[in-house]
Write a protein that holds these residues in place. Structure first.
Motif, PDB file in Angstrom:
ATOM      1  N   VAL A 120       0.815  -1.227   0.000  1.00 41.41           N
ATOM      2  CA  VAL A 120       0.000   0.000   0.000  1.00 41.41           C
ATOM      3  C   VAL A 120       0.846   1.274   0.000  1.00 41.41           C
ATOM      4  N   GLY A 121       2.148   1.140  -0.104  1.00 41.88           N
ATOM      5  CA  GLY A 121       2.992   2.270  -0.455  1.00 41.88           C
ATOM      6  C   GLY A 121       3.243   3.290   0.633  1.00 41.88           C
ATOM      7  N   MET A 122       3.441   4.525   0.205  1.00 46.22           N
ATOM      8  CA  MET A 122       4.029   5.587   0.999  1.00 46.22           C
ATOM      9  C   MET A 122       2.988   6.381   1.787  1.00 46.22           C
ATOM     10  N   LEU A 123       3.428   6.932   2.901  1.00 45.64           N
ATOM     11  CA  LEU A 123       2.670   7.886   3.697  1.00 45.64           C
ATOM     12  C   LEU A 123       3.668   8.879   4.276  1.00 45.64           C
ATOM     13  N   THR A 124       3.197  10.042   4.732  1.00 47.59           N
ATOM     14  CA  THR A 124       4.164  11.031   5.219  1.00 47.59           C
ATOM     15  C   THR A 124       4.438  10.902   6.719  1.00 47.59           C
ATOM     16  N   ASP A 125       3.428  10.512   7.536  1.00 45.74           N
ATOM     17  CA  ASP A 125       3.590  10.459   8.992  1.00 45.74           C
ATOM     18  C   ASP A 125       4.149  11.786   9.508  1.00 45.74           C
ATOM     19  N   SER A 126       3.706  12.901   8.938  1.00 45.43           N
ATOM     20  CA  SER A 126       4.343  14.191   9.191  1.00 45.43           C
ATOM     21  C   SER A 126       3.348  15.208   9.709  1.00 45.43           C
ATOM     22  N   ARG A 127       3.891  16.244  10.352  1.00 44.61           N
ATOM     23  CA  ARG A 127       3.087  17.375  10.813  1.00 44.61           C
ATOM     24  C   ARG A 127       3.131  18.551   9.844  1.00 44.61           C
ATOM     25  N   SER A 128       3.823  18.386   8.732  1.00 44.03           N
ATOM     26  CA  SER A 128       4.045  19.488   7.798  1.00 44.03           C
ATOM     27  C   SER A 128       3.335  19.262   6.476  1.00 44.03           C
ATOM     28  N   LEU A 129       2.642  20.298   5.999  1.00 43.25           N
ATOM     29  CA  LEU A 129       1.985  20.221   4.693  1.00 43.25           C
ATOM     30  C   LEU A 129       2.991  20.065   3.558  1.00 43.25           C
ATOM     31  N   LEU A 130       4.229  20.494   3.786  1.00 43.18           N
ATOM     32  CA  LEU A 130       5.240  20.410   2.739  1.00 43.18           C
ATOM     33  C   LEU A 130       5.774  18.997   2.558  1.00 43.18           C
ATOM     34  N   SER A 131       5.477  18.117   3.502  1.00 47.40           N
ATOM     35  CA  SER A 131       6.042  16.763   3.461  1.00 47.40           C
ATOM     36  C   SER A 131       5.436  15.874   2.394  1.00 47.40           C
ATOM     37  N   PHE A 132       4.392  16.344   1.714  1.00 47.21           N
ATOM     38  CA  PHE A 132       3.855  15.532   0.620  1.00 47.21           C
ATOM     39  C   PHE A 132       4.890  15.313  -0.475  1.00 47.21           C
ATOM     40  N   SER A 133       5.932  16.143  -0.494  1.00 52.39           N
ATOM     41  CA  SER A 133       7.015  15.923  -1.462  1.00 52.39           C
ATOM     42  C   SER A 133       7.701  14.577  -1.231  1.00 52.39           C
ATOM     43  N   ARG A 134       7.550  13.983  -0.047  1.00 52.26           N
ATOM     44  CA  ARG A 134       8.157  12.674   0.214  1.00 52.26           C
ATOM     45  C   ARG A 134       7.543  11.581  -0.649  1.00 52.26           C
ATOM     46  N   HIS A 135       6.309  11.785  -1.109  1.00 55.84           N
ATOM     47  CA  HIS A 135       5.724  10.824  -2.048  1.00 55.84           C
ATOM     48  C   HIS A 135       6.510  10.833  -3.354  1.00 55.84           C
ATOM     49  N   ASN A 136       6.917  12.011  -3.795  1.00 53.56           N
ATOM     50  CA  ASN A 136       7.766  12.131  -4.986  1.00 53.56           C
ATOM     51  C   ASN A 136       9.089  11.398  -4.769  1.00 53.56           C
ATOM     52  N   TYR A 137       9.660  11.584  -3.603  1.00 54.97           N
ATOM     53  CA  TYR A 137      10.927  10.951  -3.212  1.00 54.97           C
ATOM     54  C   TYR A 137      10.796   9.427  -3.273  1.00 54.97           C
ATOM     55  N   PHE A 138       9.731   8.928  -2.657  1.00 57.35           N
ATOM     56  CA  PHE A 138       9.466   7.492  -2.627  1.00 57.35           C
ATOM     57  C   PHE A 138       9.247   6.941  -4.038  1.00 57.35           C
ATOM     58  N   ARG A 139       8.463   7.640  -4.830  1.00 56.85           N
ATOM     59  CA  ARG A 139       8.141   7.157  -6.173  1.00 56.85           C
ATOM     60  C   ARG A 139       9.381   7.097  -7.055  1.00 56.85           C
TER      61      ARG A 139
END
Length: 472
Positions: free
Chosen positions: A412-431
């Motif tokens: 089921v892939g990636m999640l941010t587990d973050s408190r920051s709205l900017l952390s959605f970039s981690r999905h790009n990192y993971f992909r």
């Protein structure tokens, strides 16, 4: 450090993509998939109120214990981290640290977040600190940088926050009734009510639960009834997920009538402490798991952390401030007993296990494969690399372990587990990493040279598996 601003291509088009096959997979299949971020710690009031952030420090540094730890490692004084220094001063101190975060994921995350959404394509240091702060600040005052706009920019289809059972969920309800297209769903996190760490804090939480349910809680049956009513309340608000974080995984077979009597006395104020918190946690956890199954929820178990290790700083600035670590307790056997007991009674719901201690990667990946069900792909999931392992090496190890012992195609892939709205970039990192791993093996002949076949698997991991698993 004058060379820091000469490179015009900061983590450019081919970042992390080490082959033509990887690039084709990323740009052809992964890049534009919507995001389902099924576990984070975003604040629903911030999303619902949709107000501009006061400064770059507010959106980027406040409460970010990853950055805080790096700043402390670099010897920055606490007043510039969690203390009373001004927003520009805190930002400037962070820019002192950034050039020295090389090979830490913060170096990548920082510059990916500057690029998207801010459009700043420079390496950050003290030399351009004022300029970057000014440009970020200017952007943050525009409509494009309202919280909801940032979420739209990242193509987030659904996100799940992490919420106390006593929360009234008013912001989730307001968002549901608004014209905001992204689904913002609550997730049920009852740790404060089943795990006694500090007796006074625990009783304070119980009083809060009593108030919101208009009940008196003098026994485990009272407590479970109150939590059951809140599970229904969360379900009515769209919740599909429960979440638990464990420093130790409890034994679920220790509860006795004598402990029930003692716990009742403790709740009534007749005893200052309760003698067996593990037995209580295990008993309540099993009962809650049954309730989650009735609702068809996904339950998430976060294991392998040891929290608040610096007692002096816990006293000064509180929990969740960057003083946690990887734990070393062995917990798999107790978890297996719980899952088996629930499974034997047809009461085991979909379960995701997130592991923070890489020593147990293979242990938990193999454990997850014991409890599958017809018609459900990987009912018990070995979840994404978490917290200290949420970096290239940790993500590779998690995915390689899952590939070798389970089926990464059903992940089921990636999640941010973050408190920051900017952390959605981690999905790009993971992909990008995911596509590089598959593309590299296609180049070597270890996987079929069939981009359509492999690309479909990539899209499943990035999006479709999650959508189906959570019933979205």
């Amino acid at each position: 450090m004058t060379h820091l601003h000469n490179n015009k291509e900061v983590f450019g088009k081919s970042f992390l993509l080490g082959s033509a096959k990887a690039e084709n997979l990323y740009f052809g299949y992964a890049k534009d998939m919507p995001i389902i971020d099924y576990h984070n710690h975003l604040e629903p009031d911030v999303i619902s109120n949709n107000q501009n952030f006061r400064s770059p420090t507010a959106i980027w540094l406040d409460g970010d214990h990853y950055k805080w730890r790096a700043m402390r490692n670099f010897g920055i004084d606490e007043q510039f981290i969690s203390g009373s220094a001004s927003d520009p001063e805190k930002f400037k101190k962070w820019t002192e640290v950034v050039p020295y975060t090389l090979r830490n994921p913060l170096f990548h995350w920082t510059h990916l977040e500057l690029k998207n959404p801010f459009g700043i394509n420079e390496y950050l240091s003290t030399k351009n600190a004022d300029s970057v702060y000014s440009r970020m600040n200017e952007s943050l005052q525009t409509e494009d940088f309202l919280p909801q706009s940032i979420i739209r920019n990242f193509k987030v289809e659904t996100l799940c926050t992490t919420d106390d059972p006593a929360d009234d969920l008013s912001y989730h309800k307001a968002l549901k009734d608004s014209n905001f297209a992204t689904g913002v769903l609550p997730a049920f996190r009852p740790d404060s009510y089943i795990n006694i760490v500090d007796p006074q804090h625990y009783l304070k939480a119980i009083r809060k639960l009593e108030n919101v349910t208009d009940t008196t809680i003098h026994s485990t049956s009272d407590l479970l009834a109150a939590l059951h009513s809140r599970i229904q309340y969360f379900a009515d608000a769209g919740a599909k997920v429960a979440d638990h974080g464990f420093e130790y995984f409890p034994d679920t077979a220790l509860w006795t009538q004598n402990l029930e009597t003692e716990f009742s006395d403790f709740l009534k104020g007749n005893k200052p402490v309760f003698s067996n918190p593990e037995a209580l946690c295990g008993y309540l956890l099993k009962e809650l798991c049954r309730m989650y199954n009735e609702k068809g929820w996904v339950q998430q178990f976060h294991v392998g952390a040891t929290r608040n290790n610096n007692s002096d700083m816990l006293r000064k600035i509180g929990a969740n401030s960057g003083y946690d670590a990887i734990g070393e307790q062995y917990f798999a056997q107790k978890m297996s007993v719980l899952l088996d007991d629930l499974n034997a009674k047809d009461q085991l719901t979909k379960t995701i296990i997130y592991n923070l201690n890489p020593t147990f990667n293979e242990v938990l990946a193999s454990l997850a494969g014991n409890f599958n069900e017809s018609g459900i792909k990987s009912k018990v999931q070995f979840g994404a690399a978490w917290w200290f392992l949420d970096q290239l090496d940790g993500m590779k190890k998690q995915m390689n372990t899952l590939s070798g012992i389970g089926l990464i195609s059903t992940f089921v892939g990636m999640l941010t587990d973050s408190r920051s709205l900017l952390s959605f970039s981690r999905h790009n990192y993971f992909r990008r990493l995911l596509c590089d791993m598959f593309g590299s093996e296609m180049e070597k002949g270890l996987l079929p040279d069939d981009e359509e076949w492999i690309g479909k698997i990539i899209q499943d991991i990035c999006y479709y598996n999650t959508k189906n698993y959570f019933g979205l």
